[in-house]
Design a protein around this motif. Sequence first.
Motif, mmCIF file in Angstrom:
data_model
loop_
_atom_site.group_PDB
_atom_site.id
_atom_site.type_symbol
_atom_site.label_atom_id
_atom_site.label_comp_id
_atom_site.label_asym_id
_atom_site.label_seq_id
_atom_site.Cartn_x
_atom_site.Cartn_y
_atom_site.Cartn_z
ATOM 1 N N UNK A 153 0.681 -1.236 -0.051
ATOM 2 C CA UNK A 153 -0.016 0.006 -0.152
ATOM 3 C C UNK A 153 0.781 1.108 -0.127
ATOM 4 N N UNK A 154 1.405 1.571 -1.138
ATOM 5 C CA UNK A 154 2.214 2.855 -1.326
ATOM 6 C C UNK A 154 1.365 4.193 -0.816
ATOM 7 N N UNK A 155 2.307 5.123 -0.542
ATOM 8 C CA UNK A 155 1.564 6.411 -0.355
ATOM 9 C C UNK A 155 0.848 6.925 -1.360
ATOM 10 N N UNK A 156 1.598 6.797 -2.504
ATOM 11 C CA UNK A 156 1.002 7.237 -3.759
ATOM 12 C C UNK A 156 -0.552 6.767 -4.031
ATOM 13 N N UNK A 157 -0.533 5.483 -3.920
ATOM 14 C CA UNK A 157 -1.860 4.614 -4.203
ATOM 15 C C UNK A 157 -3.028 4.975 -3.131
ATOM 16 N N UNK A 158 -2.502 5.143 -1.857
ATOM 17 C CA UNK A 158 -3.554 5.717 -0.704
ATOM 18 C C UNK A 158 -3.934 7.138 -1.046
ATOM 19 N N UNK A 159 -2.995 7.866 -1.416
ATOM 20 C CA UNK A 159 -3.194 9.400 -1.629
ATOM 21 C C UNK A 159 -4.408 9.323 -2.869
ATOM 22 N N UNK A 160 -4.416 8.700 -3.885
ATOM 23 C CA UNK A 160 -4.959 8.557 -4.788
ATOM 24 C C UNK A 160 -6.657 8.187 -4.504
ATOM 25 N N UNK A 217 -5.948 15.089 -9.837
ATOM 26 C CA UNK A 217 -5.614 14.048 -8.786
ATOM 27 C C UNK A 217 -4.066 14.072 -8.567
ATOM 28 N N UNK A 218 -3.311 14.258 -9.853
ATOM 29 C CA UNK A 218 -1.784 14.424 -9.624
ATOM 30 C C UNK A 218 -1.412 15.222 -8.687
ATOM 31 N N UNK A 219 -1.977 16.507 -8.851
ATOM 32 C CA UNK A 219 -1.698 17.800 -8.224
ATOM 33 C C UNK A 219 -1.925 17.485 -6.629
ATOM 34 N N UNK A 220 -3.311 16.823 -6.509
ATOM 35 C CA UNK A 220 -3.520 16.519 -4.854
ATOM 36 C C UNK A 220 -2.481 15.613 -4.478
ATOM 37 N N UNK A 221 -2.046 14.505 -5.195
ATOM 38 C CA UNK A 221 -1.221 13.505 -4.727
ATOM 39 C C UNK A 221 0.235 14.144 -4.313
ATOM 40 N N UNK A 222 0.597 14.986 -5.288
ATOM 41 C CA UNK A 222 1.926 15.947 -4.847
ATOM 42 C C UNK A 222 1.667 16.522 -3.660
#
Length: 473
Positions: A153-160, A217-222
């Motif tokens: 469960x990477x942080x990128x997956x969870x952020x998405x 979504x990409x901006x949110x994750x970053x």
Amino acid sequence: MKVEQIYTGCLAEAAYYIESEGEVAIIDPLRETKPYLDRAARNNAHIKYVFETHFHADFVSGHLDLSAKTGASIVFGPTAKPAYPAIVAEDGQEFEIGKIHIKVIHTPGHTMESSCYLLIDETGKETAIFSGDTLFIGDVGRPDLAQHVIADLTEEKLAGHLFDSLRNKIMPLNDDLIVYPNHGSGSACGKNMSKETTDTLGHQKKVNYALNPELTKEQFIKEILTGLTPPPAYFPHNVLLNIKGYESLDEVMDRGSKALSPAAFEAVANETDALMIDVRNSDEFAKGFVPNAINIGLEGQFATWVGTLVPSLKHPILIISEKGKEEEAIIRLARVGYDNCIGFLDGGVEAWANDGRELDTVETISAEEFSKIFTEKPETLALDVRRKNEYLSEHVIGIENLPLENLNANMSQINKNQPTYIHCAGGYRSMIAISILKARGFVNLIDIRGGFAAIKKAEKLPLTDYVCPTSLL
């Protein structure tokens, strides 16, 4: 209908008591059950459900003890896999408490089982949302904690997932909903939480950076992953306790509440290699303490610092406190899973001294005295043990940064033979640092009373708001 927020400052944690027609629901309770049982008893009500928004990392929840004492059903959101009897609810499932309903809204992102609970009043109106660690006031839950328990469960997956939960589940709700989060400012479960502990959803849509509808979504994750600091080491252990279960708090209290004479205290400490934690305030500790005791005062973020600095939850612990503070110390340790308290010094430091036993002390000087020394001898070794971001925002030129949370791993870089002056923001953390170092054999340590606040007020030393070179980060 009654809704009460029960806020605990040292953990910046909010639990909730909800009552209607003699039936009660508790959301995200702390380990000790008495506050909830007492409220229900006063109102001649009974606790029907204990709702958990997720498997908490920063504290051990009281759901198991509360269920055992009341017969209340424990409720988790979808995908939760507790190792004990509980209702794993479906997304959208409703639970009746008196004349009101609580609706489950599955909001994965902080963790995969994370869920919010929507409160529907007697008239059918949606009035509040208990948002757990999905939505805070001014922030959202960090999505990097679950990966410390489940590696893929990477942080990128969870952020998405969190982006989708907020956009599809939370933001479409009514603006007049009251948001009741699980944490406020000071919790390590977010990075930018407000000091306020409630708000309307409509206002959060306007001011919460994570709810900005213009973010892709990409901006949110970053955005959400930027600026996260490493979580305290005890977080994954607390998650597992909340999933698998734990010892009853009553048993923990019985074991920890053993009053030990000075002779017995010393014998137990030697036999078990127990960590002696002195929970008095830093000023009292400096005047005299049991040699090798560590000072982590109850007046600060006691549980969080114990969890940060003591690697093993199973390590035996002995308490040194003012009379009457022993129980509070044991409870606050248990809140974060440190259940192996094995007793306390009966009569405290006074009894130790009256028994003819040695006391150690900490040398302290005023900010003015330190300023004079540092001005005359700029080569004087001084350490700032505040967090890195505090140091970077402003610090004394020439003073190096060694954050308290990094002390255990870096103390070999400190010269034992050279006098070392130590400060934090106000004195709480510097005394912790000095006590740890003294227990490891350092002797030339001096605390700067009042910390950086006092140094700045003295206006004798040059400050900077850019990074000084440092070897001790």
